[in-house]
Scaffold this active site. Structure first.
Site, mmCIF file in Angstrom:
data_model
loop_
_atom_site.group_PDB
_atom_site.id
_atom_site.type_symbol
_atom_site.label_atom_id
_atom_site.label_comp_id
_atom_site.label_asym_id
_atom_site.label_seq_id
_atom_site.Cartn_x
_atom_site.Cartn_y
_atom_site.Cartn_z
ATOM 1 N N ARG A 88 84.869 57.995 55.092
ATOM 2 C CA ARG A 88 84.953 56.525 55.615
ATOM 3 C C ARG A 88 83.556 55.896 55.768
ATOM 4 N NH1 ARG A 88 87.703 54.796 61.374
ATOM 5 N NH2 ARG A 88 86.235 56.267 61.989
ATOM 6 N N THR A 111 81.979 49.695 56.250
ATOM 7 C CA THR A 111 83.253 48.686 55.733
ATOM 8 C C THR A 111 84.412 49.390 56.420
ATOM 9 O OG1 THR A 111 83.482 50.045 53.851
ATOM 10 C CG2 THR A 111 82.204 48.117 53.640
ATOM 11 N N ASP A 132 85.463 62.291 67.430
ATOM 12 C CA ASP A 132 85.649 62.467 66.150
ATOM 13 C C ASP A 132 86.169 64.022 65.812
ATOM 14 O OD1 ASP A 132 83.787 61.692 63.333
ATOM 15 O OD2 ASP A 132 84.634 63.560 63.436
ATOM 16 N N ASP A 158 83.790 66.499 63.865
ATOM 17 C CA ASP A 158 82.891 66.791 64.812
ATOM 18 C C ASP A 158 83.264 67.756 65.778
ATOM 19 O OD1 ASP A 158 80.861 65.366 63.188
ATOM 20 O OD2 ASP A 158 80.709 63.691 64.693
#
Ligand code: URA
Length: 209
Positions: free
Chosen positions: A104, A108, A200, A203
């Site tokens: 990702r 954007t 996340d 992560d």
């Protein structure tokens, strides 16, 4: 909210709550993800068609139910999808595996493809796309678009957590692809994270933060 199948099994919900807790270690997070993915896999394959095959037990011949058609394909959206893959392969060890590398863009929030490898005959198989977090849905939408371009026509999407925004965008663009998730959370934040979520997923499973 409609548009997604929420897997409300108590074991799924219990494990998910522990995973959400920021105090849960990387080691526990990874183990729970593996455990929860077998339960999610059980639900996403619940209605697979069966055929009868003649087998012989030690006592008699019988028409035994077995999975119909070609082996399933599990398509992992890298890298977090791999966290769901292992538990699913524990349950369906004969499944074929596709990998779709998308990251990702942090500015954007749009997906950028860097890797794609899948079995040739996707048009003849059920493809279950796995990615723990359906947030903006941009990556999932792009992954499914790519699989369709390669012939897939029977696709399901499995995640751990979804945002309402992601579910509605996804179902608008791929109304033929059912979503299975353990929970639909409140919202996305301005950085595209699911709230309350679990942070996340990549992560947390790999200890990279
Ligand atoms: N990806 C994640 O890992 N977490 C989110 O909350 C959103 C996207």
């Amino acid at each position: 909210m409609s548009g997604a199948n929420v897997i409300s099994h108590p074991l799924v919900q219990h494990k998910l709550s522990i995973m959400r807790d920021k105090g849960t270690s990387t080691q526990s997070f990874r183990r729970l993800l593996r455990e929860i993915s077998t339960l999610l896999c059980y639900e996403v394959t619940r209605d697979l068609p069966l055929v009868r095959q003649t087998i012989e037990t030690p006592l008699a011949e019988m028409q035994a139910p077995t999975l119909a058609g070609k082996k399933l394909v599990f398509a992992s959206v890298l890298r977090a999808g791999n966290g769901l893959l292992e538990g699913m392969l524990d349950l369906v060890p004969s499944a074929r595996v596709a990998h779709i590398g998308l990251y990702r863009d942090p500015e954007t929030l749009q997906p950028v493809e860097y890797y794609f490898k899948a079995p040739e005959d996707l048009n003849e198989r059920l493809v279950i796309v796995v990615d723990p977090m359906l947030a903006t849905a941009n990556s999932a939408i792009a992954a499914i678009q790519k699989l369709k371009e390669r012939g897939a026509n029977n696709i399901r999407f499995l995640c751990l957590l979804a945002a309402p925004e992601g579910v509605s965008k996804f179902t608008q663009l791929h109304p033929d692809v059912p979503i299975f998730t353990a929970a639909i959370d409140e919202k996305l934040n301005e950085k595209g994270y699911i709230v309350p979520g679990l942070g996340d997923a990549g992560d947390r499973m790999y200890g990279t933060k």
